[in-house]
Design a protein around this motif. Structure first.
Motif, short mmCIF file in Angstrom:
data_model
loop_
_atom_site.label_atom_id
_atom_site.label_comp_id
_atom_site.label_asym_id
_atom_site.label_seq_id
_atom_site.Cartn_x
_atom_site.Cartn_y
_atom_site.Cartn_z
N ALA A 108 0.45 -1.40 0.38
CA ALA A 108 -0.25 -0.30 0.32
C ALA A 108 0.88 1.57 -0.09
O ALA A 108 0.47 2.73 0.16
CB ALA A 108 -1.14 -0.06 1.05
N CYS A 109 2.07 0.94 0.04
CA CYS A 109 2.99 2.17 -0.27
C CYS A 109 3.88 2.02 -1.00
O CYS A 109 4.82 2.65 -1.58
CB CYS A 109 3.93 2.38 1.19
SG CYS A 109 4.42 4.37 1.55
N GLY A 110 2.62 0.88 -2.33
CA GLY A 110 3.79 0.74 -3.40
C GLY A 110 5.30 1.22 -3.62
O GLY A 110 6.01 1.24 -5.12
N HIS A 111 6.35 0.37 -2.30
CA HIS A 111 7.47 0.19 -3.03
C HIS A 111 8.10 -1.12 -3.78
O HIS A 111 8.99 -1.13 -4.44
CB HIS A 111 8.20 -0.50 -1.66
CG HIS A 111 8.22 0.11 -0.23
ND1 HIS A 111 8.34 1.00 0.36
CD2 HIS A 111 7.66 1.77 -0.70
CE1 HIS A 111 8.48 1.49 1.68
NE2 HIS A 111 7.92 2.60 0.41
N ASN A 112 6.91 -1.99 -4.63
CA ASN A 112 6.95 -2.67 -5.89
C ASN A 112 7.91 -1.43 -7.03
O ASN A 112 8.85 -2.26 -7.77
CB ASN A 112 5.66 -3.51 -6.36
CG ASN A 112 5.06 -2.50 -6.65
OD1 ASN A 112 4.44 -1.62 -5.49
ND2 ASN A 112 4.13 -2.56 -7.62
N ALA B 84 13.11 -2.68 4.86
CA ALA B 84 12.63 -2.28 6.03
C ALA B 84 12.59 -0.49 6.25
O ALA B 84 12.92 0.07 7.62
CB ALA B 84 13.65 -2.43 7.23
N GLU B 85 11.49 0.21 5.27
CA GLU B 85 11.48 1.93 5.47
C GLU B 85 10.77 1.72 6.20
O GLU B 85 10.45 3.29 7.44
CB GLU B 85 10.99 2.36 4.17
CG GLU B 85 11.20 3.45 3.79
CD GLU B 85 9.90 4.36 4.76
OE1 GLU B 85 10.08 5.11 5.23
OE2 GLU B 85 8.72 3.25 4.02
N GLU B 86 9.15 0.82 6.27
CA GLU B 86 8.35 1.32 6.93
C GLU B 86 8.67 1.21 8.40
O GLU B 86 8.17 0.54 9.13
CB GLU B 86 7.34 0.36 6.48
CG GLU B 86 6.87 0.82 5.11
CD GLU B 86 6.07 1.98 4.89
OE1 GLU B 86 5.79 2.73 5.92
OE2 GLU B 86 5.93 1.88 3.70
N GLY B 87 10.03 1.60 8.58
CA GLY B 87 10.11 1.70 10.81
C GLY B 87 11.10 0.87 10.99
O GLY B 87 11.14 1.50 12.03
N ILE C 129 -1.81 7.39 -0.02
CA ILE C 129 -0.74 6.11 0.69
C ILE C 129 -1.41 5.53 1.45
O ILE C 129 -1.74 6.34 2.69
CB ILE C 129 0.62 6.68 0.04
CG1 ILE C 129 0.76 7.66 1.72
CG2 ILE C 129 1.61 7.27 -0.85
CD1 ILE C 129 2.61 7.74 1.60
N HIS C 130 -0.54 4.18 2.18
CA HIS C 130 -1.13 3.53 3.03
C HIS C 130 -2.56 3.52 2.86
O HIS C 130 -3.12 2.71 4.28
CB HIS C 130 -0.30 3.62 4.37
CG HIS C 130 1.08 4.17 4.53
ND1 HIS C 130 1.18 4.37 6.05
CD2 HIS C 130 1.88 3.56 3.88
CE1 HIS C 130 2.93 3.99 5.83
NE2 HIS C 130 3.08 3.86 4.04
N SER C 131 -3.65 2.51 1.92
CA SER C 131 -5.10 2.45 1.75
C SER C 131 -4.92 1.77 1.02
O SER C 131 -3.82 0.83 0.00
CB SER C 131 -5.26 3.60 0.76
OG SER C 131 -5.46 4.26 0.02
ZN LIG Z 1 4.99 3.87 3.85
#
Ligand SMILES: [Zn+2]
Ligand SMILES: [Zn+2]
Length: 389
Positions: free
Chosen positions: A92-96, A128-131, A339-341
């Motif tokens: 949901a953050c589109g990191h792909n 590991a960007e998400e935290g 984002i994050h949805s």
């Molecule tokens: Zn994110």
């Protein structure tokens, strides 16, 4: 340079289906921070097949990688890939799209390497960007020590060249009091929950006296065991965010002072535990953003002005504090998709996301070629970095 850029454009178009299917594969197999074994494997295999020398597990981080392509003595330009997913809602953050546009930019540069100016290109996989703060570990492990400039993109609902990011520090306050019967002998107790509540009250008073970009948000993680026991232990966690590092630490000290005052007032003992994972604010680099903008416009895409109200945090901020770095936003979803949805997760595999992926790959590859061609430009980005706070 125009011929090289045309060749880069053709190279990315030639890789389009391969990049899109890699993006979809990462999206269909979401992996949380530091567990991105498949994604980092697929990306590093892809880059190795295109001629990069790949080191896996750099800085002791198992799912990090560094892929290097050298064309001779010159500047080192890094393109960063993120590929971690979110718990429950996948990509949901589109990191792909971040991952595959970075790998695509690298592959396109490898395809035109004979025409490239001298230098070193590194595609760096940052978990590991998400935290989890993967980039912080890579910085500490020296991965960015010899990098002159770095760039990455992030998916968004429109094109924006730069977005401020807030620095964030996380802190736990553990108060220890003394248990007692809350009705029979309350005077024998020391109420740790009171200390937590006093901390929240003091922080609320502090809010009036901080700058508008500051965000302070906390929760109570332990509020006691039963109403008839004076709580002997109580805890709270706070996140403190601000637009500059100096100001973030200033506000942090004032929040800690709120907790210290509450401990003093209640007689509870305070243990302050600051998380070592501190995300730093994003430094703006006009020189690098300018080169990216020109290459975006070369493809007929014009960016929109940023929204100064909505502010998040990311570990690319930490990178921007040690070397010149940019993170422009690329449209991969319809306007208004947050984002994050779940809607953003769905958008990250649409034809619109494919278009954003390819545009981003071309723009980053062309920007890298510009920087390799003109060491003075790299110097200007570094001078600007050194002069800015
Ligand atoms: Zn994110
Ligand atoms: Zn993200």
């Amino acid at each position: 340079m125009s011929a090289v850029k045309d060749a880069i454009g053709r190279a990315v178009d030639g890789l389009a289906d391969e990049l899109e299917s890699l993006s979809h594969r990462i999206h269909a197999n979401p992996e949380l921070g530091y567990q991105e074994v498949q994604a980092s494997g697929w990306l590093s295999n892809f880059l190795a097949a295109k001629g990069f020398e790949v080191e896996k597990g750099v800085a002791g981080v198992e799912t990090a990688f560094r892929a290097t392509l050298e064309t001779g003595e010159g500047p080192t330009i890094a393109i960063l890939c993120e590929y971690d997913a979110l718990p429950g809602i996948g990509h949901a953050c589109g990191h792909n799209v971040i991952a595959t546009s970075g790998a695509g930019a690298g592959a396109a540069l490898a395809a035109v390497r004979a025409q490239l100016p001298r230098g070193r290109i590194q595609v760096i996989g940052t978990p590991a960007e998400e935290g989890g703060g993967g980039k912080i570990k890579l910085i500490e492990g020296g991965v960015f020590k010899d990098v002159d400039c770095a760039m990455m993109i992030h998916g968004f609902d429109r094109y924006v060249l730069h977005g401020d990011l807030l620095g964030i520090v996380r802190v736990n306050f553990d108060f220890t009091g003394k248990a007692a019967h809350a009705s029979a002998d309350p005077w024998e107790g020391v109420n740790a929950l009171d200390a937590v509540i006093q901390t929240f009250t003091a922080v609320s008073a502090l809010r009036q006296h901080v700058r508008p970009d500051v965000r302070i948000h906390g929760i109570i993680t332990n509020g006691g065991q039963a109403p008839n026991i004076i709580p002997e232990a109580a805890s709270a966690t706070f996140y403190i965010r601000a637009a500059t590092l100096d100001y973030m630490w200033e506000v942090y000290r004032r929040v800690v002072a709120c907790a210290e005052g509450a401990a003093r007032a209640t007689g509870a003992q305070l243990r302050t535990v600051q998380s070592p994972t501190v995300y730093e604010p994003m430094k703006f680099n006009e020189t690098l953003v300018g080169v990216f903008k020109a290459n975006l416009e070369r493809q007929g895409v014009t960016a929109e002005p940023p929204d100064p109200i909505r502010l998040g945090s990311s570990d690319i901020g930490n990178v921007s504090q040690v070397i010149p770095a940019i993170q422009p936003y690329v449209k991969i979803a319809e306007a208004g998709t947050a984002i994050h949805s779940r809607a953003f997760a769905e958008a990250a595999v649409t034809p619109l996301a494919r278009r954003g992926l390819l545009t981003a790959a071309k723009t980053m590859a062309m920007t890298t070629a510009d920087l390799l061609a003109d060491p003075a430009l790299v110097r200007r980005a570094k001078d600007e970095f050194a002069a800015s706070r």
